[in-house]
Motif scaffolding. Sequence first.
Motif, short mmCIF file in Angstrom:
data_model
loop_
_atom_site.label_atom_id
_atom_site.label_comp_id
_atom_site.label_asym_id
_atom_site.label_seq_id
_atom_site.Cartn_x
_atom_site.Cartn_y
_atom_site.Cartn_z
N ASP A 1 -5.31 1.73 4.04
CA ASP A 1 -4.61 0.70 4.83
C ASP A 1 -5.51 -0.53 4.94
O ASP A 1 -5.05 -1.67 4.82
N LYS B 1 0.85 -1.18 0.00
CA LYS B 1 0.00 0.00 0.00
C LYS B 1 0.90 1.24 0.00
O LYS B 1 1.86 1.31 0.76
N LYS C 1 -2.30 8.08 13.51
CA LYS C 1 -2.92 7.80 12.21
C LYS C 1 -1.98 7.07 11.26
O LYS C 1 -2.31 6.90 10.08
N GLY D 1 -8.25 7.59 5.77
CA GLY D 1 -7.13 6.69 6.05
C GLY D 1 -7.41 5.24 5.67
O GLY D 1 -6.62 4.34 5.96
MG MG Z 1 -2.79 6.97 6.16
#
Ligand code: MG
Length: 430
Positions: A155, A7, A210, A152
């Motif tokens: 992930d 990723k 984060k 976010g």
């Molecule tokens: Mg991130």
Amino acid sequence: MPIVVQKYGGSSLADAESIKRVARRIAETKKAGNDVVVAVSAMGDSTDELVDLAQDVSPVPAPRELDMLMTAGERISMALVAMAIHDLGISARSFTGSQAGVITDEAHGKAKIIDVTPGRITEALGKGHVVIVAGFQGVSQTTKEITTLGRGGTDTTAVALAAALGADVCEIYTDVDGVFTADPRIVPKARKIDRISAEEMLELAASGSKVLHLRSVEYARRYDIPIHVRSSFTPKEGTIVSDQPGPAGAEGTEGEAVEAPIIAGVAHDLSEAKITVVGVPDTTGKAAQIFHAVADAEINLDMIVQNVSATDTGLTDISFTLPKTDGQTAMEALTAIQEQVGFTGLQYDDQVGKLSLVGAGMRSNPGVSATFFRALADADVNIEMISTSEIRISVITRSELLEEAVRAVHTAFGLDSEDGEAVVYAGTGR
Ligand code: MG
Ligand code: ADP
Ligand code: ASP
């Protein structure tokens, strides 16, 4: 062929040069004899820019359309990364989340992955292509609408793909060398952690670190997939997040329990607000009414504090924290029940910060709280709320004191690195 899932975050894909650099890294992995599947985030801060733009057009954008808009960011990245790989003489195919078989529930803006059907991915791999998947998005099983997984969320896309494809590990490439004992942007002396348990990483992520999306850690734990968090800017090894014991003697492994650190790290969070319900009659059922109203508005609360009622008035105050993004909805939901519950008023405060100390060693080491509160007192930081779990202590402070408080606690627990400052390679930290 072994399958490698990688990723790349937005900070690793900020411009054309970065995209070409990432493409070279992907090409090397392919040339080393692997099948490669890559989840990509939107370039740089482009998701924030899309959200700002939506708000300029419509103060409260329709959730379906906001998801349509936000998923465009990842589509741009996936196509550009695939183009750059082509130019290195390797074939690549990009897929949206929906094409890649990422099936979610119907909750726009915070959809949960309920299934991954990677037929098109395995077919493309079978033809020798590198597969690039747009992160943070899927398609609802029931409504067939395009959804996003929450900020976010790429992930989580990556870990879900790793689980569905049976990869041995999921590599998360970002703009720092791994998971540190605190955010290197505010604690330059933070130390890189070589290995951390999923349990501790879950608490850190839930408390605002984060570097990993909370749900990616939950997912990896459920499917027993180790995550390797590392920098896309250097070849250095990063941090392994796993509950499995590491190689003998490695940091954080069972065999090394005597040396295992008591504290894993310090997290901070500026994304929450505090609501105080003032003058609540101190009788049975009032808290239930208040929290029902908030739950019915589909808001997740974090900390809750109720004061002892003043004997002469029989009234008490109840405070709780929640994501700032849900602040307005919560205030409206509570105003609607004010008369029915009989409280005197509401206060909204978004100038708060949360600091959390996390470590599995807290279970068996007395004195952690004493050191923690002493460090905050010495740094002149007043505490407004406290909450604890088995392996975490969190406090709410004034937001402007938060960074100083994090540094003070980091130092008090001996976490400061002796060997130089942590490197932040890119990104704006937004
Ligand atoms: Mg991130
Ligand atoms: P990406 O664009 O790669 O997804 P993010 O900005 O989402 O990157 O996450 C990486 C950032 O997380 C780092 O730049 C750092 O500022 C922040 N961060 C917060 N807590 C930590 C921590 N404990 N260890 C490492 N990074 C952290
Ligand atoms: N682009 C999305 C965000 O900024 C998803 C991600 O980066 O993981 O939140």
